[in-house]
Structures are given as C-alpha cells and as structure tokens.
Design an enzyme around this catalytic site. Structure first.
Site, PDB file in Angstrom:
ATOM      1  N   ILE A  88      -5.411  -5.019   1.299  1.00 55.00           N
ATOM      2  CA  ILE A  88      -6.272  -6.097   0.815  1.00 55.00           C
ATOM      3  C   ILE A  88      -5.523  -7.420   0.944  1.00 55.00           C
ATOM      4  O   ILE A  88      -4.327  -7.505   0.626  1.00 55.00           O
ATOM      5  CB  ILE A  88      -6.677  -5.844  -0.653  1.00 55.00           C
ATOM      6  CG1 ILE A  88      -7.376  -4.493  -0.781  1.00 55.00           C
ATOM      7  CG2 ILE A  88      -7.588  -6.952  -1.165  1.00 55.00           C
ATOM      8  CD1 ILE A  88      -7.696  -4.102  -2.210  1.00 55.00           C
ATOM      9  N   HIS A 144      -7.941  -5.971   8.457  1.00 58.20           N
ATOM     10  CA  HIS A 144      -8.120  -5.737   7.018  1.00 58.20           C
ATOM     11  C   HIS A 144      -9.363  -4.891   6.759  1.00 58.20           C
ATOM     12  O   HIS A 144     -10.267  -5.278   5.991  1.00 58.20           O
ATOM     13  CB  HIS A 144      -8.214  -7.062   6.260  1.00 58.20           C
ATOM     14  CG  HIS A 144      -6.905  -7.783   6.140  1.00 58.20           C
ATOM     15  ND1 HIS A 144      -5.892  -7.361   5.310  1.00 58.20           N
ATOM     16  CD2 HIS A 144      -6.440  -8.902   6.765  1.00 58.20           C
ATOM     17  CE1 HIS A 144      -4.860  -8.186   5.408  1.00 58.20           C
ATOM     18  NE2 HIS A 144      -5.165  -9.132   6.287  1.00 58.20           N
ATOM     19  N   THR A 351      11.996  -5.899  -4.979  1.00 58.02           N
ATOM     20  CA  THR A 351      12.341  -7.146  -5.664  1.00 58.02           C
ATOM     21  C   THR A 351      11.078  -7.766  -6.243  1.00 58.02           C
ATOM     22  O   THR A 351      10.057  -7.861  -5.562  1.00 58.02           O
ATOM     23  CB  THR A 351      13.016  -8.139  -4.704  1.00 58.02           C
ATOM     24  OG1 THR A 351      14.168  -7.523  -4.121  1.00 58.02           O
ATOM     25  CG2 THR A 351      13.440  -9.399  -5.441  1.00 58.02           C
TER      26      THR A 351
END
EC number: 2.8.2.-
Length: 506
Positions: A88, A144, A351
């Site tokens: 997405i 997408h 991270t």
C-alpha cells in the site's frame, strides 16, 4: 570541631550498617539482592518497548480467539509456498520490501545487483521465486495492485500462464484478470447478491498446489495521508495503476481524475482534500477489501452507507486472515512477529524512524479532524489492526517465555537424572571390581552396608519403576539385616527420595 564531625560520621556509618543488617533479616532472598543491584546499575532498555512512546500498558478492545492470535506458518521455501506482499502506498512498504530481499538469513540469499531495482529470489536448487513483491517480481500484477487484483492475478502467474519474472503488457494483464474473474464467478458480470464479506473466499492455493501467504504493512491514516499528499506534490501520479476489478478497469465516469494535465504537482493541501474522487481517501480499506462485493468502482450498485460497511468488514476479515501484517509505527515488533510467523530471521534489526516527511508537516487541529473524517474507514481499520497486532505480540511473547521456562525445567530434570545415574553406577562398578571373582557376598560374615545400598540403587536405576513386590521385600529385608541404627535409616530414606526423582525423570 573535628571531634564532633568524626562522631557524626561514625553515627552515619553505624546507621548504614544497622540498616543493611535489618534488610538482610527482613529480605534475605535473591530477589532483594537483585533489586539492590539493579538500583545501582543502569536499566537495560527493552528493544520491544512501546515504540510510539505511548504507555507500555496495553488494554485490548477486541476479543480475538487463540487461532486469531497464534500465527505460525510452516513456510516451505524449498517447496511450493509463496509470500505475496501487498504494498500500500506510503506505509513504509518500500523499506519493508527491501528487508525481504536484502536482510533475511537464507540458505540461498536473494541476488541483488547494483543499479537494478529487482532482485532474484530463487528457492534453493530451483529457478523459481519464493517471494512475489515489487523488489523480486516487479509490478507483475500492475502498479500497487490491491487485494482484489492480487488474489486474481497471482494464481494465474503461478499456474504458468505467464512468466512472473517478466513484466507483461497491460492488455495481457486484462486477459489474465478477465479469465480468472470468469473462472471465479462463472461469468464476467457482477453478482449483486454477494454483499457480504464472507460470500467469497480468496484463493490461497493455485491449481498447481502452491500455497499463497499474503502479507502487508499498515500505517496511521493521518500520517499516511499527509505523506501521500507530499508525494503527489512532488509529481507522483500512479497512473500506471490498473485498478482492475471483475475483469476490467474502471471507466472515466466511475473513477474521474482530480487534476488536468500530466500530474498534480504543487497542489495545496486544501485542494488535495477537496477532490471527492481522491483515492488517497480510505486507501487502506479499499486496497485490503474485496471490491467485487460492492460492484467494484460502480457507486450506484448500493447505498453509500451499506457500501462503506461492506468494505470495512471485508478489509478487517482479509487483514485478520492474512499470514502476517505489520505496522509502520512498530518496526521492532513487526520484525519480531514476522520472524516468529515464518521462522525466518533478519540479519540486522529494524530501525524506527520517528521523523518523516509527514511528521514535518504542521497542521492545525481543524485540518487534522478533517483528514480523519475523510479517512474515517481507515481510522476504524487501523484501530482494529493495532489492537490485533499488539495482542498478537503479547501472546507470542508470553508463549515464548512459557516455552523457555518449560525447556529449562526439562533440562534441569534431565541433568539431575543423568548425574544420579552416572554417580550410582560408577560407585557400583568400583565396588564390584574391588571384590575377588570367586567371592560370594553371602559367605561374608560382615557385609558392607554401603555395598548393599549401592546395589539396590543400581537395580532401581536400571530397572526403573518396574520393581515387583518380591524385589521390594528383599530390599527391605536387606536394610533390616544390615544392623544399622537410626542414622542409616535416615540415609536410606534420603536415597529413596533420590530414586523417586530418577524414576519420575525416567
């Protein structure tokens, strides 16, 4: 003056020593010792502590079953299993997609060449991919592609209708999606009676027997919306997205454009929010739901309120039954759940970036309320997803701690049993070797009581709990005939306790 200060210092020292002595009497256990050590040492930060800087105490809102919380995929990378990543826009999917191809410990790592966006992720010993994503197969089902497109396109790719490593033409994708749509519904027309999320079920396997495991990443709707607006400002359009549903793309009347010209670069936030056809509104619900349930992009099939309800319930159901989903706001927890789900470990930890382009946008409370209103379905979906995500994390952590505790207990029992068995067998062997070959214990007028005890222990260890009544009586008569006093009786009772522990372990 010096005498008074010395007396005061001495009094303080005596008071400190008295406090230490009292503390030793009040709390002599190891818990207090650990608490005193922790008081003087710096606390070790928990890498999985709430990464969004919210309260660490989580109160669930939804009731999920054990099957909903326990996610364990027996992923066979050498077999027919395939991970399908539903990407997405502006959810951090690019970062996660790179982790999948560059940061996983594999027997045969993905081959990523400098200057190329796609990597070759083959199964060990085979020339076929185990990962269907942007960075492995490219946009094979369109730019997408959403849930509706992927669940129709991926099985066709895997079943050999085309090579997943090559990007097909748009016309070829339409042919594939149209064929799978007819195979799914029996015709290319929409079934207006199918308005329930449970009325259809996506294909989790292909005709060739391959298993599909869908995964995705979600993000806070307001941050994702602002990030998409900034991306559009820089010239992004996603014109190559196909939006194929039920075998065809939407018409210009069903999906009008929000701008004229090549792109929408430089558009202000107000103009971005004012467009009623903006696909940024509730994008996560639309891309995770089955659009065929509501007539795809034809808004005249059912009332808007009913359409929104069906889309939201479909997105929740698809998300819950996915093999895995993560949240951008919880990078380390996302890594943990993926590793536990697929039994695949990452090389380096994820991270958490709290500073993004969206976070640099300063908006008023009124603008934020309006963005939340435009994305009210996404807000509801994200609340549901966050609750399910954190409950899964807590469930998996508790299960991990329980398994580790049970493993330690089993190891202690095993080591204790091995020690006792080895100790008593070595004593028995040493005493038997010290005797002469023709010597009979019954002829010895003064038998060694420790020798009889060792023999009894050796018999118990070798025969286990299957001692018959005659052997138990003989063992009792031997103890009575040994002539030992109360002290030897205590030793025998203690030895029987050890035997009971060994028999329990065996």
């Amino acid at each position: 003056m010096d005498e008074k200060s010395n007396k005061l210092l001495l009094a303080l020292v005596m008071l400190f020593l008295f406090a230490v002595i009292v503390l030793q009497y009040v709390c002599p256990g190891t818990e207090c010792q650990l608490l005193r050590l922790q008081a003087f040492s710096s606390p070790v930060p928990d890498p999985y502590r709430s990464e969004d800087e919210s309260s660490a105490r989580f109160v669930p809102r939804y009731n999920f079953s054990r099957g909903d919380l326990l996610r364990k995929v027996d992923f066979d990378i050498k077999g027919d299993d395939l991970i399908v990543f539903l990407h997405i826009q502006k959810t951090g999917g690019t970062t996660f997609g790179r982790h999948l191809v560059r940061n996983i410990q594999l027997e045969q790592p993905c081959e990523c060449r400098v200057g190329q966006k796609k990597c070759t992720c083959h199964r060990p010993g085979k020339r076929e991919t185990w990962l269907f994503s942007r960075f492995s197969t490219g946009w094979s089902c369109g730019l997408h592609a959403d849930w509706t497109e992927l669940t129709s396109c991926v099985p066709a790719v895997v079943d050999g209708k085309r090579d997943a490593r090559l990007r097909p033409s748009r016309w070829r994708i339409f042919q594939i999606l149209d064929a799978t749509s007819k195979d799914r519904w029996g015709s290319s027309n929409f079934n207006s009676g199918a308005n329930s999320p449970s009325s259809t079920k996506p294909r989790s396997t292909s005709k060739s027997g391959k298993n599909f495991h869908y995964i995705t990443i979600l993000r806070d709707p307001v941050s994702r919306y602002l990030s998409e607006w900034r991306h559009v400002q820089r010239g992004a359009t996603w014109k190559a997205s196909l939006h194929v549903c039920d075998g065809r793309p939407p018409t210009s009347e069903e999906l009008p454009s929000c701008y004229t010209g090549d792109d929408w670069s430089g558009c202000p936030l107000k103009e971005f929010m004012d467009c009623p056809y903006n696909l940024a509104n509730n994008r996560q619900v639309r891309m995770l739901s089955d659009l065929t349930l509501v007539g795809c992009y034809n808004l005249s099939v059912m009332p808007e309120k009913q359409r929104n309800k069906v889309l939201l319930e479909s997105a929740k159901s698809n998300l819950k039954h996915m093999a895995f989903f993560g949240l951008t706001e919880f990078q380390r927890k996302t890594q943990y759940l993926f590793e536990k789900t697929f039994n695949m470990n990452f090389i380096s930890p994820f991270t958490q970036y709290n500073t993004t382009r969206a976070s640099s946008v300063e908006i008023s409370e009124e603008i934020q309320k309006r963005i939340e209103g435009l994305n009210f379905l996404d807000m509801e979906l994200y609340s549901y997803a966050k609750d399910l995500f954190l409950q899964r994390y807590q469930f998996m952590r508790q299960k991990e701690h329980q398994d580790a505790r049970r493993k330690r207990q089993e190891q202690r029992k095993f080591l204790k049993g091995r020690f006792l068995q080895t100790h008593f067998q070595s004593q028995s062997q040493g005493q038997s070797q010290s005797q002469s070959p023709g010597q009979n214990l019954s002829q010895n007028p003064n038998p060694n009581p420790n020798q009889n005890l060792t023999q009894n222990l050796s018999q118990n260890l070798t025969q286990g709990p299957n001692l018959n009544s005659t052997q138990r009586e003989n063992r009792g008569s031997q103890k009575q005939g040994s002539g030992q006093g109360q002290g030897d009786s205590g030793t025998s009772n203690g030895t029987n306790d050890y035997i009971g522990s060994v028999e329990t372990w065996r």
